[in-house]
Design an enzyme around this catalytic site. Structure first.
Site, PDB file in Angstrom:
ATOM      1  N   CYS A   2       0.849  -1.196   0.000  1.00 58.65           N
ATOM      2  CA  CYS A   2       0.000   0.000   0.000  1.00 58.65           C
ATOM      3  C   CYS A   2       0.889   1.252   0.000  1.00 58.65           C
ATOM      4  CB  CYS A   2      -0.865   0.023   1.252  1.00 58.65           C
ATOM      5  SG  CYS A   2      -1.906  -1.425   1.409  1.00 58.65           S
ATOM      6  N   ARG A  27       3.981   1.127  -6.939  1.00 62.04           N
ATOM      7  CA  ARG A  27       3.964   0.083  -5.895  1.00 62.04           C
ATOM      8  C   ARG A  27       2.849  -0.919  -6.128  1.00 62.04           C
ATOM      9  NH1 ARG A  27       6.415   2.106  -0.990  1.00 62.04           N
ATOM     10  NH2 ARG A  27       4.921   1.058   0.348  1.00 62.04           N
ATOM     11  N   TRP A  74      -3.091  -2.053  -1.690  1.00 58.53           N
ATOM     12  CA  TRP A  74      -2.731  -3.325  -2.319  1.00 58.53           C
ATOM     13  C   TRP A  74      -3.399  -4.377  -1.439  1.00 58.53           C
ATOM     14  CZ3 TRP A  74      -0.264  -5.447  -6.458  1.00 58.53           C
ATOM     15  CH2 TRP A  74       0.253  -6.728  -6.345  1.00 58.53           C
ATOM     16  N   ASN A 100      -0.462   0.727   6.145  1.00 60.40           N
ATOM     17  CA  ASN A 100       0.241  -0.185   5.240  1.00 60.40           C
ATOM     18  C   ASN A 100       0.839  -1.276   6.113  1.00 60.40           C
ATOM     19  OD1 ASN A 100       1.619  -1.463   3.202  1.00 60.40           O
ATOM     20  ND2 ASN A 100       3.362  -0.057   3.250  1.00 60.40           N
ATOM     21  N   GLY A 101       0.518  -2.544   5.812  1.00 58.81           N
ATOM     22  CA  GLY A 101       1.070  -3.653   6.603  1.00 58.81           C
ATOM     23  C   GLY A 101       0.001  -4.715   6.792  1.00 58.81           C
ATOM     24  N   GLU A 482      15.285 -22.802 -12.923  1.00 57.82           N
ATOM     25  CA  GLU A 482      14.932 -21.394 -12.644  1.00 57.82           C
ATOM     26  C   GLU A 482      16.116 -20.491 -12.961  1.00 57.82           C
ATOM     27  OE1 GLU A 482      12.481 -19.701 -12.419  1.00 57.82           O
ATOM     28  OE2 GLU A 482      13.148 -17.832 -11.519  1.00 57.82           O
ATOM     29  N   LYS A 486      16.032 -17.335 -15.646  1.00 58.93           N
ATOM     30  CA  LYS A 486      16.411 -15.969 -15.245  1.00 58.93           C
ATOM     31  C   LYS A 486      17.469 -15.412 -16.188  1.00 58.93           C
ATOM     32  CE  LYS A 486      13.786 -14.703 -13.058  1.00 58.93           C
ATOM     33  NZ  LYS A 486      12.870 -15.762 -13.112  1.00 58.93           N
ATOM     34  N   GLU A 489      16.138 -14.955 -19.937  1.00 65.53           N
ATOM     35  CA  GLU A 489      15.044 -13.998 -20.213  1.00 65.53           C
ATOM     36  C   GLU A 489      15.483 -12.543 -20.073  1.00 65.53           C
ATOM     37  OE1 GLU A 489      11.574 -13.783 -17.666  1.00 65.53           O
ATOM     38  OE2 GLU A 489      12.672 -14.630 -16.012  1.00 65.53           O
ATOM     39  N   HIS A 505      24.469 -38.030 -21.756  1.00 65.43           N
ATOM     40  CA  HIS A 505      23.522 -38.545 -22.766  1.00 65.43           C
ATOM     41  C   HIS A 505      23.341 -37.550 -23.911  1.00 65.43           C
ATOM     42  CE1 HIS A 505      22.515 -41.952 -20.233  1.00 65.43           C
ATOM     43  NE2 HIS A 505      22.452 -41.115 -19.208  1.00 65.43           N
ATOM     44  N   LYS A 604       4.950  -9.000 -18.269  1.00 66.01           N
ATOM     45  CA  LYS A 604       4.984  -9.390 -16.855  1.00 66.01           C
ATOM     46  C   LYS A 604       3.912 -10.433 -16.564  1.00 66.01           C
ATOM     47  CE  LYS A 604       6.083  -9.562 -12.591  1.00 66.01           C
ATOM     48  NZ  LYS A 604       7.274 -10.390 -12.274  1.00 66.01           N
TER      49      LYS A 604
HETATM   50  C1  AGP Z   1       9.496 -15.408 -14.788  1.00 65.22           C
HETATM   51  O1  AGP Z   1      10.666 -14.649 -14.572  1.00 65.22           O
HETATM   52  C2  AGP Z   1       8.741 -14.963 -16.019  1.00 65.22           C
HETATM   53  N1  AGP Z   1       8.425 -13.598 -15.954  1.00 65.22           N
HETATM   54  C3  AGP Z   1       7.566 -15.858 -16.358  1.00 65.22           C
HETATM   55  O2  AGP Z   1       8.077 -17.151 -16.588  1.00 65.22           O
HETATM   56  C4  AGP Z   1       6.469 -15.981 -15.277  1.00 65.22           C
HETATM   57  O3  AGP Z   1       6.947 -16.697 -14.183  1.00 65.22           O
HETATM   58  C5  AGP Z   1       5.291 -16.770 -15.885  1.00 65.22           C
HETATM   59  O4  AGP Z   1       4.779 -16.018 -16.973  1.00 65.22           O
HETATM   60  C6  AGP Z   1       4.173 -17.054 -14.887  1.00 65.22           C
HETATM   61  O5  AGP Z   1       3.618 -15.842 -14.424  1.00 65.22           O
HETATM   62  P1  AGP Z   1       2.608 -15.889 -13.173  1.00 65.22           P
HETATM   63  O6  AGP Z   1       3.386 -16.405 -12.023  1.00 65.22           O
HETATM   64  O7  AGP Z   1       2.148 -14.471 -13.001  1.00 65.22           O
HETATM   65  O8  AGP Z   1       1.474 -16.825 -13.539  1.00 65.22           O
END
Ligand code: AGP
Length: 609
Positions: A2, A27, A74, A100-101, A482, A486, A489, A505, A604
Site C-alpha cells: 500500500c 507500488r 494493495w 500499510n502492513g 529457474e 532468469k 530472459e 547422454h 509481466k
Molecule cells: C518469470 O521470470 C517470467 N516472468 C515468467 O516465466 C512468469 O513466471 C510466468 O509467466 C508465470 O507468471 P505468473 O506467475 O504471473 O502466472
C-alpha cells in the site's frame, strides 16, 4: 504494498495528496482514497480501481482542507472494493486512519471491539485501528495511538487524524516504511520518497516502535513510552525516477534485495513461535480433507512452474504422496488424470496467466478443489480457486520474477509442513527442526545478498558467452531450471538446465573450452554423484561455477569458482541457492546493457494463450 500520503500546511491538501498517490502507483494497488479535514468537518472519498476512478468520484470541485491523508491499497484482507479502500473511519467520523502492513490479530481485535459495541463497515484488517483509536481516545491523539498500538500484532505504518485535534497528524511505524517530509510551514508524510520529493528533499525516517506528531510547523518523534527522540534530518539526493526504485538502478535488483522482507511478510502470522508452530487456518482445510489427499497435482507456468518442481521433491519426500507437476499450457490439453482425492495446486504471481487460469477452470470442472498460491488478492486465480494462499511479496514490477518465486517456495514449504503435521507424516522433533530452519532463512538470504559483488565478478565472465549450462540433481535440478530461465530472459544468453546425470547422454557434446557451466551441489545425498558429473565437464575444459553449502568437502580444487551458501536443511536450500542465480542473471544482463526490467518480447503477465 500500500501507499500512504499525508499533508498538513497552508496549501489545499487534496492536490498534494493526489499527486503523491500518483507517484506511488508503481507500488501496485487496486483502490485509492483520501480524507480531508476542513472547517466543514471531515470529507472522505475513496474508489476501487485506479486513481482516475477516485478523481472521477471527486469531480471538478475538490474538497477543501489543509490537512489530509491519502492511500493506495494493495489488497491483503478483503477484496478490492470502495468499502475496503482506505481511509477508514471508526463508528463515528471522529477518527480516520490509513495503514500499510498486516494486522495479524485483527480478527481477535475485531471480535473484542464488536463485543464493546463497535460496528464495522469493511472486511479489512486496517479498520480495527480506527476503532481502537476511538475506543482508547482520551483527548490526546498521540497517547491514544500509543495505547491503541500496544494491542496490535503485525506490521504497520499508520497515520491517524481526529476531528477534535485538526492541527495534527499522528503516525506510528513497525516493519512498514514511513517517512516525514519537512517543508516551510508545511509537512508531509509518505510511505516512500517519490510521493514527496517534488515538495522537499528533507526527511525524517521513522523507525520501528516510533511515533510522530506532525503539525504544519513541527515534527516531534516519540518512543512508545512518550520519550521525545532527537532525530537527524536526512537529505534525499536521488532524482524522482531513481526514488521509485528506492535508489536501485532497476526494479529487479530492488525486488531481489526485498526478498528477506518478502519472506518475513509471508511468514507473518503463519510461522509462529520461532518456527515451532504453523498456522494455516486461513486455508479452511479440515483434518479429514488433509488426510484424504492421495495425490497432489501442481500446475503453473514459467518461474511458478519451477516453484512447483521444488514442491514436488519436497512434498513427495515429506508427505510420501505422489506429486505431479505440469505446465499449465500442457495440463489444459492433456486430459489429466484427476480423481476426487487429488489436491490441485495452481501457482501464479499475477493470478492472471491465461494458461494457469484455464488449468484451474479445467480442474474445477472435473470436481477437484483447487488451492491457488498467488501474489495478488482479488486476481482471477484467487477469486476462482476454492482456497487462496497469498504470498505477501508486494507488487513485483520487473518482468523477471524473483521475490514472488521465493515466497512461492516458502508457501509450498509451509503447506507441506502443515499437511505433514495433520497427517502425522513428521514427528514433533523433525517438524520443529524444519520449522526453525525455515524461520532462519530470511537472515541467510540477507547474508547471500551482502556478497553481491562476488556474483557481479562471476557475471563478468558469463556475460562474454552466448551459451551456458545450469546443472544439478534432485532439488538442484529444479533450481537450475529457474536459474537458466532468469539468465536467458533478461541477458538473452542461451541457457539450458540439465539434470547432471543427463550430461553424458548428449549435452557433453556441447561442452567446449571455457564455456560457463553453473553447477548446483547442495544436496548431500547426491554430492558424490554430482561431483563425478562436474569432473566430466572439467575433463572437457568447461568453466565450472559451483554453488554448494558451507561445509561441503573436496570441491575447491575441482571447480573454477565456488560460492558457499549458508548451511541449512537440504530440502530448504532452493530458497538460498536461487538467490545468487538471480543476481548472476541481473549482473550479466547489466554487463550486456540489456533492458533488465522490461526484456524484449516478454510481458509481466501473460494473459493470452
Ligand atoms: C518469470 O521470470 C517470467 N516472468 C515468467 O516465466 C512468469 O513466471 C510466468 O509467466 C508465470 O507468471 P505468473 O506467475 O504471473 O502466472
Amino acid at each position: 504494498m500500500c501507499g500512504i500520503v499525508g499533508y498538513i500546511g497552508e496549501q489545499e491538501a487534496y492536490p498534494i495528496l493526489l499527486e503523491g498517490l500518483k507517484k506511488l502507483e508503481y507500488r501496485g494497488y487496486d483502490s485509492a482514497g483520501v480524507a480531508l479535514l476542513s472547517r466543514e468537518g471531515l470529507k472522505i472519498i475513496k474508489a476501487k480501481g485506479e486513481i482516475a476512478a477516485l478523481e472521477k468520484k471527486v469531480g471538478q470541485r475538490f474538497p477543501d482542507g489543509n490537512t489530509g491523508i491519502g492511500h493506495t491499497r494493495w489488497a491483503t484482507h478483503g477484496v478490492p472494493s470502495d468499502s475496503n479502500a482506505h481511509p477508514h473511519c471508526a463508528c463515528t467520523e471522529d477518527f480516520t486512519v490509513v495503514h500499510n502492513g498486516i494486522i495479524e490479530n485483527y480478527l481477535a481485535l475485531r471480535l473484542w471491539l464488536e463485543e464493546k459495541g463497535h460496528h464495522f463497515s469493511s472486511e479489512t484488517d486496517t479498520e480495527v485501528l480506527a476503532h481502537l483509536v476511538e475506543h482508547y481516545y482520551n483527548g490526546d491523539l498521540l497517547k491514544t495511538v500509543q495505547e491503541a498500538m500496544k494491542s496490535v500484532e503485525g506490521s504497520f505504518a499508520m497515520v491517524a487524524m481526529c476531528q477534535s485535534e485538526t492541527d495534527k497528524l499522528v503516525c506510528a511505524r513497525k516493519d512498514s516504511p514511513l517517512i516525514i517530509g519537512v517543508g516551510e510551514g508545511e509537512n508531509f508524510i509518505a510511505s516512500d520518497v517519490p510521493a514527496i520529493i517534488s515538495h522537499t528533499r528533507k526527511i525524517y525516517i521513522l523507525e520501528d516502535g516510533e511515533f510522530a506528531v506532525v503539525t504544519s510547523s513541527s515534527v516531534d518523534i516519540f518512543t512508545a513510552e512518550d520519550t521525545l527522540i532527537k532525530k537527524e534530518i536526512r537529505e534525499i539526493t536521488w532524482d524522482a525516477v531513481a526514488a521509485e526504485k528506492a535508489g536501485y538502478q532497476h526494479f529487479m535488483l530492488k525486488e531481489i534485495m526485498e526478498q528477506p522482507q518478502a519472506l518475513r511478510e509471508t511468514m507473518r502470522g503463519r510461522l509462529l513461535n520461532g518456527g515451532r508452530e504453523i498456522n494455516l487456518a486461513e486455508l479452511y482445510l479440515t483434518s479429514e480433507e488433509m488426510n484424504d489427499i492421495s495425490k497432489i497435482y501442481i500446475v503453473a507456468c514459467g518461474t511458478a512452474y519451477h516453484a512447483g518442481l521444488v514442491g514436488k521433491y519436497v512434498m513427495e519426500k515429506i508427505l510420501r504422496l505422489p506429486v505431479d507437476v505440469d505446465l499449465a499450457s500442457e495440463f489444459r490439453y492433456r486430459d489429466p488424470l484427476l480423481d476426487e482425492k487429488t489436491m490441485v495446486i495452481v501457482i501464479s504471481q499475477s493470478g492472471e496467466t491465461a494458461d494457469t487460469l484455464a488449468a484451474l477452470r479445467l480442474a474445477r470442472s472435473r470436481g477437484n478443489k483447487v488451492l491457488a498460491i498467488t501474489n495478488v488478492v482479488g486476481s482471477s486465480v484467487a477469486r476462482e480457486a476454492d482456497r487462496a494462499f497469498f504470498t505477501w511479496a508486494g507488487p513485483e514490477i520487473a518482468v523477471a520474477s524473483t521475490k514472488a518465486f521465493l515466497t512461492q517456495l516458502l508457501s509450498l514449504y509451509l503447506l507441506t509442513l502443515y499437511l505433514a503435521k495433520a497427517r502425522g507424516a513428521l514427528d514433533e522433533d523433525s517438524f520443529e527442526c524444519a520449522g526453525k530452519a525455515l524461520f532462519d532463512l530470511p537472515a541467510k538470504v540477507e547474508a547471500i545478498l551482502s556478497r553481491e559483488q562476488e556474483i557481479e565478478e562471476i557475471a563478468g565472465y558469463v556475460s562474454k558467452w552466448g551459451s551456458t549450462f545450469f546443472v544439478g540433481r534432485n532439488l538442484d535440478f529444479a533450481v537450475a531450471m529457474e536459474g537458466a530461465l532468469k539468465l536467458k530472459e533478461i541477458s538473452y544468453i542461451h541457457a539450458e538446465a540439465y539434470a547432471s546425470g543427463e550430461l553424458k547422454h548428449g549435452t557433453l557434446a556441447l561442452i567446449v573450452e571455457g564455456i560457463p557451466v553453473i553447477a548446483l551441489l547442495t544436496q548431500k545425498a547426491v554430492l558424490e554423484k554430482s561431483m563425478s558429473n562436474i569432473k566430466e565437464v572439467k575433463a572437457r575444459s568447461g568453466y565450472v561455477i559451483c554453488f554448494a553449502q558451507e561445509g561441503a568437502e573436496g570441491l575447491q580444487n575441482e571447480v573454477d569458482h565456488i560460492f558457499y551458501l549458508p548451511a541449512t536443511e537440504d530440502f530448504l536450500t532452493p530458497i538460498l541457492s536461487v538467490v545468487p542465480l538471480q543476481l548472476l542473471a541481473y549482473y550479466t544482463a547489466v554487463a550486456r546493457c540489456c533492458s533488465v526490467d522490461k526484456p524484449r518480447n516478454l510481458a509481466k503477465s501473460v494473459t493470452v494463450e
